[in-house]
Design a protein around this motif. Structure first.
Motif, PDB file in Angstrom:
ATOM      1  N   LEU A 125      -3.179   6.558  -5.476  1.00  0.00           N
ATOM      2  CA  LEU A 125      -3.551   5.266  -4.907  1.00  0.00           C
ATOM      3  C   LEU A 125      -3.851   5.398  -3.412  1.00  0.00           C
ATOM      4  N   ALA A 126      -2.978   6.099  -2.682  1.00  0.00           N
ATOM      5  CA  ALA A 126      -3.208   6.298  -1.245  1.00  0.00           C
ATOM      6  C   ALA A 126      -4.496   7.084  -1.009  1.00  0.00           C
ATOM      7  N   ALA A 127      -4.765   8.082  -1.828  1.00  0.00           N
ATOM      8  CA  ALA A 127      -5.980   8.877  -1.670  1.00  0.00           C
ATOM      9  C   ALA A 127      -7.225   8.038  -1.938  1.00  0.00           C
ATOM     10  N   LEU A 128      -7.188   7.178  -2.943  1.00  0.00           N
ATOM     11  CA  LEU A 128      -8.332   6.312  -3.229  1.00  0.00           C
ATOM     12  C   LEU A 128      -8.569   5.310  -2.099  1.00  0.00           C
ATOM     13  N   ILE A 129      -7.493   4.747  -1.586  1.00  0.00           N
ATOM     14  CA  ILE A 129      -7.625   3.816  -0.449  1.00  0.00           C
ATOM     15  C   ILE A 129      -8.173   4.565   0.757  1.00  0.00           C
TER      16      ILE A 129
END
Length: 159
Positions: A125-129
Motif C-alpha cells: 500500500l505504501a509503495a503504491l501511494i
C-alpha cells in the motif's frame, strides 16, 4: 541497497539517452573506471564488514554515477538541463516518496512469523501511494494525471 538501486534506476534514462545519441564510449569508460575501483573496494568492504560492506559499496558506486558521471554527460548532451532535471524531476519526487515511505515505516507493524501478510500489505500500500505521489510530483506526471482525470470524470481531453 534500496537507495543504491534507486540511484541506479535514476541513471537508466540518461544511459538510454547516451545510447540513442550513439555515445557508447562514455558508458564504456565510466563502467571501466567503476569496475577498476569497485573490485578492490568490494573485496575490502566485504572482508571487513560482510554484506553491509557490499551494500555500502553498491550505494557509493551509484552515488558516483549520479554525482560524477551524470554531470559529465550533461556537458555534451542536454547542456544546461542538469539543474532542471534535479530540481523539477528528481528532488520533488524523491522528497515526497521519502515522506510516504517513512510514514509507512512508522505505521507498519513489526513483521512476525505468525502474520507476515499484514506487513506485506502495508508495504505494498505504501509503495503504491509512493508511486502515485512520485508520478504527480513531476511536470509530466501532473499533466498525465490531469488528462486521466478529464478522461474519466468528464471534460475535454487534448492529445
Amino acid at each position: 541497497l534500496m537507495i543504491g538501486t534507486m540511484l541506479n534506476g535514476l541513471m537508466y534514462i540518461p544511459y538510454m539517452l547516451q545510447l540513442a545519441y550513439g555515445w557508447t564510449r562514455f558508458a564504456m569508460v565510466v563502467n571501466s573506471i567503476s569496475v577498476t575501483i569497485l573490485i578492490p573496494v568490494l573485496y575490502l568492504s566485504t572482508n571487513s564488514f560482510g554484506v553491509i560492506g557490499a551494500a555500502w559499496t553498491w550505494l557509493l558506486l551509484n552515488i558516483g554515477y549520479v554525482l560524477i558521471a551524470l554531470p559529465f554527460m550533461h556537458r555534451r548532451l542536454l547542456c544546461g538541463e542538469l539543474k532542471n532535471w534535479y530540481q523539477r524531476d528528481v528532488l520533488p519526487a524523491l522528497f515526497l516518496v521519502s515522506v510516504v515511505m517513512g510514514f509507512g515505516h512508522l505505521i507498519a507493524p513489526i513483521p512476525t512469523i505468525d502474520e507476515p501478510l499484514i506487513s506485506v500489505m502495508v508495504l505494498v500500500l505504501a509503495a503504491l501511494i509512493a508511486l502515485g505521489v512520485a508520478g504527480v510530483a513531476t511536470p509530466v506526471g501532473r499533466e498525465m494525471a490531469i488528462k486521466l482525470k478529464k478522461h474519466f470524470w468528464g471534460g475535454e481531453v487534448r492529445c
